[in-house]
Design a protein around this motif. Structure first.
Motif, short mmCIF file in Angstrom:
data_model
loop_
_atom_site.label_atom_id
_atom_site.label_comp_id
_atom_site.label_asym_id
_atom_site.label_seq_id
_atom_site.Cartn_x
_atom_site.Cartn_y
_atom_site.Cartn_z
N ALA A 1 0.87 -1.23 0.55
CA ALA A 1 -0.29 -0.54 -0.13
C ALA A 1 0.81 1.12 0.66
N VAL A 2 1.95 1.54 0.91
CA VAL A 2 3.12 2.38 1.04
C VAL A 2 3.56 2.45 -0.44
N ILE A 3 3.48 1.52 -1.19
CA ILE A 3 4.08 1.26 -2.74
C ILE A 3 3.18 2.25 -3.53
N ILE A 4 1.90 1.82 -3.88
CA ILE A 4 0.78 2.33 -4.75
C ILE A 4 0.27 3.55 -3.35
N PHE A 5 0.51 3.51 -2.78
CA PHE A 5 0.10 5.16 -2.41
C PHE A 5 0.86 6.44 -2.59
N TYR A 6 2.00 5.93 -3.41
CA TYR A 6 3.41 7.12 -3.66
C TYR A 6 3.24 7.19 -4.76
N ARG A 7 3.29 5.65 -5.63
CA ARG A 7 2.93 5.83 -7.37
C ARG A 7 2.14 6.63 -7.69
N LEU B 1 2.54 10.83 3.13
CA LEU B 1 1.54 11.89 4.15
C LEU B 1 0.90 10.93 4.40
N ILE B 2 -0.28 10.76 4.24
CA ILE B 2 -1.68 10.69 3.63
C ILE B 2 -1.91 9.65 4.73
N TRP B 3 -0.75 8.43 3.77
CA TRP B 3 -0.59 6.94 4.83
C TRP B 3 -0.10 7.30 6.14
N THR B 4 1.00 7.49 6.57
CA THR B 4 0.84 8.44 7.48
C THR B 4 0.19 8.46 8.63
N CYS B 5 -0.89 9.30 8.26
CA CYS B 5 -2.14 9.44 9.58
C CYS B 5 -2.58 8.55 9.72
N ILE C 1 4.30 -4.17 12.49
CA ILE C 1 4.04 -3.81 11.09
C ILE C 1 3.54 -2.63 10.46
N LEU C 2 2.34 -2.65 11.07
CA LEU C 2 1.72 -1.11 10.24
C LEU C 2 2.22 0.12 10.48
N PHE C 3 3.14 0.11 12.33
CA PHE C 3 3.79 1.26 12.55
C PHE C 3 5.46 1.50 12.04
N ALA C 4 5.89 -0.03 11.48
CA ALA C 4 6.74 -0.49 10.63
C ALA C 4 6.92 0.38 9.53
N SER C 5 5.70 0.38 8.67
CA SER C 5 5.51 1.06 7.55
C SER C 5 5.83 2.35 7.78
N THR C 6 5.34 3.14 8.93
CA THR C 6 5.95 4.76 8.43
C THR C 6 7.36 5.37 8.60
N PHE C 7 8.15 3.95 9.10
CA PHE C 7 9.33 3.92 8.92
C PHE C 7 10.13 3.66 7.35
N LEU C 8 9.31 3.23 6.51
CA LEU C 8 9.06 3.24 5.33
C LEU C 8 8.60 4.19 4.37
N VAL C 9 8.08 4.81 4.85
CA VAL C 9 7.67 6.25 4.53
C VAL C 9 9.06 7.27 4.76
N THR C 10 9.42 7.38 5.88
CA THR C 10 10.30 7.95 5.96
C THR C 10 11.56 7.70 5.60
N ASP C 11 11.85 6.24 5.31
CA ASP C 11 13.12 6.34 4.61
C ASP C 11 13.34 7.07 3.34
N ILE C 12 11.66 6.73 1.54
CA ILE C 12 11.23 6.80 1.06
C ILE C 12 11.25 8.38 0.91
N LYS D 1 8.66 16.22 7.73
CA LYS D 1 7.08 16.70 7.14
C LYS D 1 6.29 15.65 8.14
N ALA D 2 6.46 14.72 7.66
CA ALA D 2 5.90 13.09 7.86
C ALA D 2 5.88 12.69 9.51
N VAL D 3 7.08 13.16 9.72
CA VAL D 3 6.97 13.35 11.39
C VAL D 3 6.26 13.93 12.11
N LEU D 4 6.23 14.95 11.25
CA LEU D 4 5.30 15.96 12.21
C LEU D 4 3.67 15.28 12.19
#
Length: 235
Positions: free
Chosen positions: A17-23, A31-35, A61-72, A84-87
């Motif tokens: 889902a992270v990749i799809i949201f980004y794509r 940012l939406i996924w982080t929320c 796992i869901l929380f770990a996906s937010t670290f994937l977001v910040t790394d991307i 901004k994603a952290v905020l």
């Protein structure tokens, strides 16, 4: 193996889902996924499950996906968007805890069937969310900082900023997840569960985070490929 299978399935779904949201939504999608992820993870974490022979809170796992977001975001869009994603994650958590307390202030009608169950779910929410917000902020800021620090060092050493992605991704995430697992589990659950249970939850949580950190590396490479080849929607 029911819980174990579900964890593997959710890993695929959430990271996919992270990749799809980004794509399809670009930076806005992440940012939406982080929320979404921070709010849902803070609800899931109340539930303790047993998987792979260890007790652990749901939501890892869901929380770990937010670290994937910040790394991307760090890799493809820059440190500004990662912060901004952290905020946004912090603001989402604060908003959630305020709203969850407000709707529990209402007096249910005689025909209501959900209020007592919601009280059980959310009665520990303030403590868990408060700890989650502080730990999330510490771990994510550390993750972004270390990611870029390692990037600077490897760029100087090899003269190529594209090299050693796996190194900066895994070292930053593994270290930040160690901080996150220790601070969150002891801050959120100490005194609620026995000390041995809290320690077991801490160890199992970090094992899950370590595995998910390794699993997210191919997705980080995929995100950079999509970005470099103009497959990412421009916001």
């Amino acid at each position: 193996m029911h819980n174990e299978l579900l964890l593997l399935i959710t890993l695929i779904i959430y990271y996919g889902a992270v990749i799809i949201f980004y794509r399809y939504l670009g930076v806005l999608g992440l940012l939406i996924w982080t929320c979404i992820a921070t709010i849902c993870a803070n609800i899931e974490v109340v539930l303790i499950i047993e998987a792979f022979g260890q007790e652990q809170p749901l939501g890892n796992i869901l929380f770990a996906s937010t670290f994937l977001v910040t790394d991307i975001l760090s890799e493809n869009e820059g440190r500004k968007f990662a912060n901004k994603a952290v905020l946004i994650g912090v603001i989402s958590s604060i908003s959630f805890v305020i709203m969850s307390r407000i709707f529990l202030m209402f007096t249910p009608s005689a025909s209501d069937f959900a209020y007592s169950s919601m009280q059980i779910v959310f009665k520990n929410t303030p403590r868990i969310i408060f700890v989650s917000i502080i730990v999330y902020l510490i771990a994510q800021v550390f993750d972004v900082f270390i990611y870029h620090k390692i990037w600077e060092l490897t760029t100087k050493k090899f003269g190529n900023s594209n090299r050693m992605l796996f190194l900066r991704n895994n070292i930053s995430t593994l270290l930040s997840q160690l901080i996150n697992s220790f601070l969150f589990n002891y801050g959120a659950f100490y005194g609620i569960y026995e000390a041995d249970t809290v320690f077991s939850i801490f160890i199992s949580s970090y094992v899950i985070y370590a595995i998910t950190s390794i699993c997210d590396t191919p997705l980080l490479y995929l995100s950079r490929y999509l970005k470099d080849n103009n497959y990412i929607k421009t916001n």
